[in-house]
Design an enzyme around this catalytic site. Sequence first.
Site, PDB file in Angstrom:
ATOM      1  N   GLY A   1      45.158  66.941  31.738  1.00  0.00           N
ATOM      2  CA  GLY A   1      44.137  66.380  31.300  1.00  0.00           C
ATOM      3  C   GLY A   1      44.906  65.943  29.860  1.00  0.00           C
ATOM      4  O   GLY A   1      46.144  66.295  29.510  1.00  0.00           O
ATOM      5  N   THR A   2      44.173  65.389  28.784  1.00  0.00           N
ATOM      6  CA  THR A   2      44.555  65.022  27.529  1.00  0.00           C
ATOM      7  C   THR A   2      44.784  66.309  26.866  1.00  0.00           C
ATOM      8  O   THR A   2      46.004  66.570  26.202  1.00  0.00           O
ATOM      9  CB  THR A   2      43.578  64.458  26.812  1.00  0.00           C
ATOM     10  N   ALA A   3      43.912  67.266  26.958  1.00  0.00           N
ATOM     11  CA  ALA A   3      44.320  68.541  25.972  1.00  0.00           C
ATOM     12  C   ALA A   3      45.664  69.374  26.343  1.00  0.00           C
ATOM     13  O   ALA A   3      46.506  69.816  25.655  1.00  0.00           O
ATOM     14  CB  ALA A   3      43.090  69.504  26.272  1.00  0.00           C
TER      15      ALA A   3
ATOM     16  N   LYS B   1      40.680  51.989  15.452  1.00  0.00           N
ATOM     17  CA  LYS B   1      39.448  52.522  15.103  1.00  0.00           C
ATOM     18  C   LYS B   1      39.359  52.582  13.526  1.00  0.00           C
ATOM     19  O   LYS B   1      40.045  53.569  12.902  1.00  0.00           O
ATOM     20  CB  LYS B   1      39.185  53.627  15.750  1.00  0.00           C
TER      21      LYS B   1
ATOM     22  N   VAL C   1      45.170  77.170  41.315  1.00  0.00           N
ATOM     23  CA  VAL C   1      45.293  78.610  40.980  1.00  0.00           C
ATOM     24  C   VAL C   1      44.169  79.277  41.732  1.00  0.00           C
ATOM     25  O   VAL C   1      42.866  78.810  41.471  1.00  0.00           O
ATOM     26  CB  VAL C   1      45.161  79.035  39.429  1.00  0.00           C
TER      27      VAL C   1
ATOM     28  N   LEU D   1      38.178  71.837  26.382  1.00  0.00           N
ATOM     29  CA  LEU D   1      36.858  72.124  26.689  1.00  0.00           C
ATOM     30  C   LEU D   1      36.928  73.400  27.035  1.00  0.00           C
ATOM     31  O   LEU D   1      35.766  74.162  27.177  1.00  0.00           O
ATOM     32  CB  LEU D   1      36.482  71.078  27.972  1.00  0.00           C
TER      33      LEU D   1
ATOM     34  N   GLU E   1      30.849  62.112  16.776  1.00  0.00           N
ATOM     35  CA  GLU E   1      31.962  61.949  15.535  1.00  0.00           C
ATOM     36  C   GLU E   1      33.404  61.976  16.177  1.00  0.00           C
ATOM     37  O   GLU E   1      34.373  62.044  15.377  1.00  0.00           O
ATOM     38  CB  GLU E   1      32.004  62.988  14.554  1.00  0.00           C
TER      39      GLU E   1
END
Length: 501
Positions: free
Chosen positions: A19-21, A82, A187, A332, A341
């Site tokens: 994922g992104t993280a 943005k 896993v 997450l 935000e």
Amino acid sequence: MKTHLPTKTIQSLTILGGGTAGWMCAAYLAKHQPTLSVTVIESPHIASIGIGEGSTPHLQHFMQSLGVKECDWMPACQASYKTGIYFDNWNGDNSGYFHPFFSEMDAKTAEVYFVNANARRRGSEYIDKPEHYFLAAVLADKQQAPIPQQPLPRALEFGYHFDAQKLAQWLSAFSLARGVKHRQSTVTSVQHDSQTVIALTLESGEQIKSDFYVDASGFNGLLIEKTLEVPFISFSDQLLNDSAIAIAGDKITPLPSSTAAIAMPCGWRWQIPLQSRTGHGYVYSSAHISAQQAEAQLRQAAQLDTGPAKHLTMKVGMMARCVEGNVFAIGLAQSFIEPLEATALMVTGYSIELLHRLLSQQLEAQAINQQLSDLVLGIKEYVLAHYATSKRTDTQYWQDAKVAALNVRELDALLTHWRDGGDFDAWLHQHRSQSPYIRPSWYCLLGGMDHRDSCCQMPFEQAPTHIELAAKAYLTQLSDKHFIAHTKALQQLLLSDQRSA
């Protein structure tokens, strides 16, 4: 609990989850810890959440830290610029305000707004909005990108809109090209001893052993929560939104350079413009509306007759500690605040920078846990302030959201001081000096929401009319002279190598 790294040098690190993280972490370590052996284990059975497709300016600085140009990654991720967020109908009267990203270019014009905002909360009937005094807001109004044709005396702060899955893929390619190992597997078990993870067993039976582990397993929190049993602190009694729907819509032309956060009967919806499509979503409270009703409301409000809907459940809160033993939780798996935000990647990027300092033995785990806790709690307070200051009472949701927000004592103290008309700047300096949200952000929110005690009557000084007009004219002239329209020409510019990031 005080947590220390093992005394031996960290030579190998495994990231559980892509994922992104996960791939942000891999990319950063590949760039800044080139001698560290990094492995990413990514399950092919777990889809990316992809709920957030907007960022704060932190992503700009993060990508610069990787040494890449915007033209290297933005086209591949369908990204656009943005300049800030439009908050529409949060008071239930179809009014709104723009929350711009603040930069040094705004130093003088913003002071004019601060004067008028203070006059308003002390009894002036004059109503003013933050968008009149910040360069980013002028650019958003004209649908312009924050890319100057001529050099500016100060750098501009801006964020991005992007396809989260494509960004993860781009970061993955960046990482693999720099020696990061990638294992696509699930896993099945974790071998551990007390507060130390020893090995991860894959579905093939193979064991992966490292000196250190990063938990990027999402809401599952396999290492930090399920294995090491670090407590999860829920925010559900304060932030009521626990669900979301995402639907892709058609591209908007000309392309806006801002996000929209539009209040809905049981939450709020986002509108995020990408180069190829528009992301629409509805963040809501499942205690106040069903998933089917929420989807119907989103489709009607955003005029989305077709296209599949992605339903998501959000685990709102944070881990009591993000560093435990030889595990560091990010993304997450560490914390989540609703994306009002667009702070998720900011927290992830900051966490990765702290991880780098931990691995370099520049900072102890206890200090990192405290810093990240303060950061997340600061974001939570600011998000809650949107609900605490709302004048909406038209649905049970808005009544309940306001009560829940005002039950937070620290936030109530801040809002009380604002309404009382006292020296708010001095109060912020004394009580919120470490907050992730600085003076302009609080003024934009509280002034934009017109939060005040209508009975307050104190001496006030309003900015002279000629000063207001001069400030607005300056921003408009600066925009016209130095900035280009954010249309097809921008994409062509991004695809070329004729300018640097």
